[in-house]
Design a protein around this motif. Structure first.
Motif, short mmCIF file in Angstrom:
data_model
loop_
_atom_site.label_atom_id
_atom_site.label_comp_id
_atom_site.label_asym_id
_atom_site.label_seq_id
_atom_site.Cartn_x
_atom_site.Cartn_y
_atom_site.Cartn_z
N GLY A 375 0.77 -1.24 0.00
CA GLY A 375 0.00 0.00 0.00
C GLY A 375 0.79 1.28 0.00
O GLY A 375 0.58 2.13 -0.85
N VAL A 376 1.67 1.44 0.96
CA VAL A 376 2.41 2.69 1.11
C VAL A 376 3.34 2.89 -0.08
O VAL A 376 4.14 2.01 -0.41
N ASP A 377 3.20 4.01 -0.76
CA ASP A 377 4.03 4.29 -1.93
C ASP A 377 5.30 5.02 -1.52
O ASP A 377 5.26 6.00 -0.77
N PHE A 378 6.44 4.55 -2.01
CA PHE A 378 7.70 5.25 -1.76
C PHE A 378 8.61 5.06 -2.96
O PHE A 378 8.48 4.11 -3.74
N ASP A 379 9.52 5.99 -3.12
CA ASP A 379 10.52 5.92 -4.18
C ASP A 379 11.85 5.58 -3.54
O ASP A 379 12.28 6.24 -2.58
N THR A 380 12.51 4.54 -4.03
CA THR A 380 13.76 4.10 -3.41
C THR A 380 14.68 3.50 -4.46
O THR A 380 14.23 2.97 -5.48
N ASP A 381 15.97 3.61 -4.22
CA ASP A 381 16.97 3.05 -5.14
C ASP A 381 17.19 1.56 -4.91
O ASP A 381 17.53 0.82 -5.83
N GLN A 382 17.03 1.12 -3.66
CA GLN A 382 17.28 -0.29 -3.35
C GLN A 382 16.48 -0.68 -2.11
O GLN A 382 16.05 0.17 -1.32
N VAL A 383 16.28 -1.99 -1.96
CA VAL A 383 15.61 -2.52 -0.77
C VAL A 383 16.49 -3.59 -0.15
O VAL A 383 17.25 -4.28 -0.85
N LEU A 384 16.37 -3.74 1.16
CA LEU A 384 17.04 -4.79 1.92
C LEU A 384 15.96 -5.40 2.81
O LEU A 384 15.31 -4.69 3.57
N PHE A 385 15.76 -6.72 2.70
CA PHE A 385 14.62 -7.29 3.41
C PHE A 385 14.87 -8.73 3.83
O PHE A 385 15.70 -9.44 3.26
N SER A 386 14.12 -9.15 4.85
CA SER A 386 14.08 -10.54 5.25
C SER A 386 12.85 -11.18 4.63
O SER A 386 11.86 -10.51 4.35
N ALA A 387 12.91 -12.50 4.43
CA ALA A 387 11.80 -13.18 3.75
C ALA A 387 11.58 -14.55 4.37
O ALA A 387 12.24 -15.52 4.01
N HIS A 388 10.67 -14.64 5.33
CA HIS A 388 10.42 -15.90 6.01
C HIS A 388 9.57 -16.85 5.18
O HIS A 388 9.46 -18.04 5.48
N SER A 389 8.93 -16.34 4.11
CA SER A 389 8.11 -17.17 3.23
C SER A 389 8.29 -16.70 1.80
O SER A 389 8.75 -15.58 1.55
N ALA A 390 7.88 -17.54 0.85
CA ALA A 390 8.00 -17.16 -0.56
C ALA A 390 7.11 -15.97 -0.87
O ALA A 390 7.49 -15.07 -1.63
N ALA A 391 5.90 -15.94 -0.30
CA ALA A 391 4.99 -14.82 -0.55
C ALA A 391 5.60 -13.51 -0.06
O ALA A 391 5.53 -12.48 -0.74
N THR A 392 6.20 -13.54 1.13
CA THR A 392 6.84 -12.35 1.67
C THR A 392 8.03 -11.93 0.80
O THR A 392 8.25 -10.74 0.56
N PHE A 393 8.79 -12.90 0.33
CA PHE A 393 9.95 -12.62 -0.52
C PHE A 393 9.52 -11.77 -1.71
O PHE A 393 10.09 -10.70 -1.97
N PHE A 394 8.54 -12.22 -2.46
CA PHE A 394 8.19 -11.53 -3.70
C PHE A 394 7.36 -10.27 -3.45
O PHE A 394 7.39 -9.34 -4.25
N GLN A 395 6.64 -10.24 -2.33
CA GLN A 395 5.91 -9.02 -1.98
C GLN A 395 6.90 -7.89 -1.70
O GLN A 395 6.75 -6.77 -2.19
N ARG A 396 7.93 -8.19 -0.93
CA ARG A 396 8.91 -7.16 -0.55
C ARG A 396 9.83 -6.81 -1.72
O ARG A 396 10.18 -5.64 -1.90
#
Length: 727
Positions: A375-396
């Protein structure tokens, strides 16, 4: 290609895998009939516009990528055609975000001047709308007035709300007979795939029931589901369980003749490598240098702390958003990055939700969790994230978007997934690969910790049976027979036939009669009840409810009695407290994350030790019978211990021991139970002191029902003879 600094990062960590992912772009299809100024639509936008403007009833699923304009795909035709619409969003923050987003687009849409836009959550009902209807004695009565007046206006009604309120409306739990819920012609559900199994079952059953009703009773004809991560199981459920035809938006299946957007020879969606984007295509997801590293769930912050210099080096490469699993991780990394050369470091999480717009505008580094995942819109050059599930991986991963240039992403995966991916990724030899190819590779390695499918017939069928019987009891006698007959057919379609389950109406009635009435009441709500405390955060100057177990494990808190709590609470927050305290069992002041040994260094962070203790009813439940016959129950008798102790915990123990909670105790240590029943890190199970001195565990609310289903499924697999009437 990575710059020199990024190459240094890769060289210093031999566990890091690098994948080059192609970007994703959508073709634009010009056309004068699209009712939005300055927009050249994509195929999915033409498809939904075509379906709604030609009045084709059905279930429509838009799985276009993040940033592809899914909101506009339903907004444009509903506004231009004057179709009254209810849009259901999973969180109140997303409702607020979409209210602003939709409001900004209405001026460019034909008919946008004649729209009555309502954003309804418990907060808006008790704040702005309460002043409009001072005579209303409850939220339900207030909402009935609000919808009544909205539909008396000459404008198109668009209601933005959450699934909790929608379910309360449809089941007439909020208030008797709120007719406005039956006047909507279109229902839009966002992020449906991210709901729990129980929540999906509840919402889909009710929407199907509404759409299948005679239009004189309910006008709902179109169900629209929005998702950036399509799910094959959900597609099957849409196709087989819902009575209306199911139409993915990829093929215009409701048309006999081709739509112009469908007739084009060119592909509507393409994958592209850097410098290869054709004209007439708009990038929605950029090419990526994706780096994969191992980290256990809730331990990404520990990895980042261990590699502080490398972490800061990565963050210096551009504007970055970090998405972690827990607030304690957010707090740890936010503090770790203070006084660094990173510029403006901001945080957004459950305790830091204020000024989101300003934070998103000014950050150089943003530290967050699931609060910015959708939902929240932001502009960013890169992301760093954890992914405990496949759905979370591709969502982030999908939060990086709308760029043609190569971007960077760092993903922290469960170690077992990382290990299994390594030889397969090595085979790519640094070639650019499509996201679909990579998605298939990743998904097959994640262990499926989803809720058991037997929940459908063990509990969702019982929930639906209870709902149908409630409708029968409230209906005229000449209609009751048809309601019951159609209701049972729907129960079979949704919860029995998909699994090949032999489950008769008599079975459903026996199960319904066997289930505790208080559990039936819990099932009628969209979400389960949770143990919460009313929390005052003096730093943020807010009061809210928050999860009890999180606060006891990770919060730097002081527990207080209500009168003492009020002496610390500013006068202007007393109204906020009156709205939330009815759902909590105690009060505390929150000073941030509990700082145990190692939170500033490289040691693994675990928080306080937390253990529950059974007394009274719960003690009897654990001590009676064997595991094979024990069932979840709403009961009292729960106590809690923490180490180190928390100031004021004794008075919380009294309140907790008198609170009714749906729970399911089971013999075995938490780690053993989690492993044996594939619960995963987010299927919350807690230590319980067994009365006989053995190790035991306990799950609460819907987690208790899910765990029970897992136990029963395993017993069935092991050949134990359990009758349906005993479930």
């Amino acid at each position: 290609m990575p710059n020199s600094s990024q190459r240094n990062v890769t060289m210093c960590d031999s566990s890091q895998l690098t994948v080059q992912l192609k970007g994703l772009a959508l073709r634009e299809y010009p056309g004068d009939s699209y009712p939005v100024d300055g927009v050249t639509p994509h195929r999915h936008q033409w498809a939904l516009h075509d379906a709604l403007t030609t009045d084709v009833p059905g279930v429509f699923v838009n799985d276009a990528p993040t940033g592809a304009g899914k909101t506009l795909s339903w907004l444009a035709p509903t506004v231009s055609e004057g179709l009254d619409t209810v849009a259901v969003y999973p969180t109140n923050a997303l409702i607020e975000d979409q209210q602003e987003n939709i409001g900004s687009q209405l001026d460019d849409i034909d008919g946008g001047d004649d729209v009555h836009l309502l954003a309804v959550s418990s907060d808006t009902l008790q704040d702005e709308y309460a002043t409009e209807y001072p005579a209303a004695e409850s939220n339900g009565e207030l909402l009935s007035y609000l919808l009544r007046d909205a539909f008396q206006r000459p404008e198109t009604v668009i209601l933005l709300t959450n699934p909790d309120i929608f379910v309360l409306l449809r089941r007439e739990i909020y208030h008797k007979r709120i007719d406005g819920i039956n006047l909507f012609e279109v229902a839009v559900v966002d992020e449906f795939h991210r709901a729990t199994r129980k929540e999906q079952n509840t919402l889909l059953f009710l929407l199907d029931e509404m759409q299948d009703a005679d239009t004189e009773i309910c006008k709902l004809s179109h169900l629209v589901f929005l998702s950036a991560t399509p799910d094959e199981e959900l597609a099957k459920r849409f196709d087989e369980s819902v009575s209306a035809p199911y139409y993915p938006l990829t093929d215009f299946g409701w048309r006999e003749t081709a739509h112009p957007a469908m007739a084009e020879d060119d592909q509507s969606v393409i994958a592209f490598a850097p410098g290869q984007l054709p004209t007439a295509y708009r990038p929605v997801l950029p090419p990526l240098e994706l780096r994969l590293q191992p980290a256990a769930t809730f331990q990404t912050a520990t990895r980042l702390a261990e590699e502080r210099e490398e972490t800061i080096d990565r963050l210096l490469q551009g504007r970055t958003v970090l998405m972690l699993d827990g607030i304690h991780e957010v707090d740890r990394i936010y503090r770790l990055l203070q006084d660094s050369e990173l510029g403006i470091v901001e945080r957004i999480d459950g305790f830091h939700r204020g000024d989101i717009g300003d934070k998103l505008d000014r950050f150089d580094t943003l530290v967050s969790n699931a609060a910015v995942e959708v939902g929240v819109d932001f502009d960013t050059d890169q992301v760093l994230f954890s992914a405990h599930s496949a759905a979370t991986f591709f969502q982030r991963l999908g939060r990086l978007r709308t760029r043609e240039e190569t971007s960077s992403a760092y993903a922290y995966l469960p170690p077992y997934v990382h290990k299994q991916l390594q030889p397969e990724i090595d085979e790519f030899n640094n070639e650019w690969i499509s996201r679909d190819q990579f998605k298939g590779l990743v998904e097959k390695h994640y262990v499926d910790n989803s809720t058991p499918k037997s929940f459908d017939w063990r509990y969702s069928a019982v929930e639906a049976y209870h709902h149908v019987e409630q409708r029968v009891d409230n209906a005229p006698s000449d209609e009751s027979g048809l309601i019951r007959k159609e209701g049972w057919k729907r129960i079979e379609r949704h919860f029995c036939q998909p699994h090949g389950t032999v489950f008769s109406k008599q079975d459903a009635k026996r199960c319904h009669d066997a289930v505790q009435t208080k559990i039936l009441d819990t099932l009628q709500m969209y979400r389960g009840n949770s143990l919460q405390l009313s929390v005052y955060d003096p730093d943020q100057q807010v009061v809210q409810n928050y999860n009890l177990t999180y606060l006891l494990r990770h919060g730097d808190i002081r527990l207080l009695e209500r009168d003492d709590f009020l002496t610390h609470l500013p006068d202007h927050l007393e109204d906020d407290l009156s709205r939330v305290e009815r759902y909590s069992i105690g009060y505390c002041i929150y000073f941030g994350t509990y700082d145990s040994d190692g939170t500033e260094g490289d040691e693994e962070y675990t928080g306080r030790d937390l253990c529950f203790k059974p007394t009274g009813e719960l003690y009897s439940l654990l001590s009676e019978g064997q595991r094979q016959t024990r069932e979840p129950k709403v009961c009292t008798g729960l106590e809690v211990e923490t180490s180190p102790d928390i100031d004021g915990l004794d008075q919380l123990k009294i309140a907790l021991s008198e609170t009714e909670i749906l729970c399911y105790p089971i013999e075995g240590h938490v780690s053993e139970v989690s492993k044996q029943y594939s619960i995963g890190e987010f299927g919350f199970v807690y230590p319980l002191l067994h009365p006989e001195g053995d190790t035991a565990s306990i799950a609460f609310s819907h987690d208790a029902l899910y765990l029970y289903c897992q136990v029963q499924d395993q017993q069935d697999t092991d050949g134990l003879d359990i009758e349906v009437s005993e479930l």
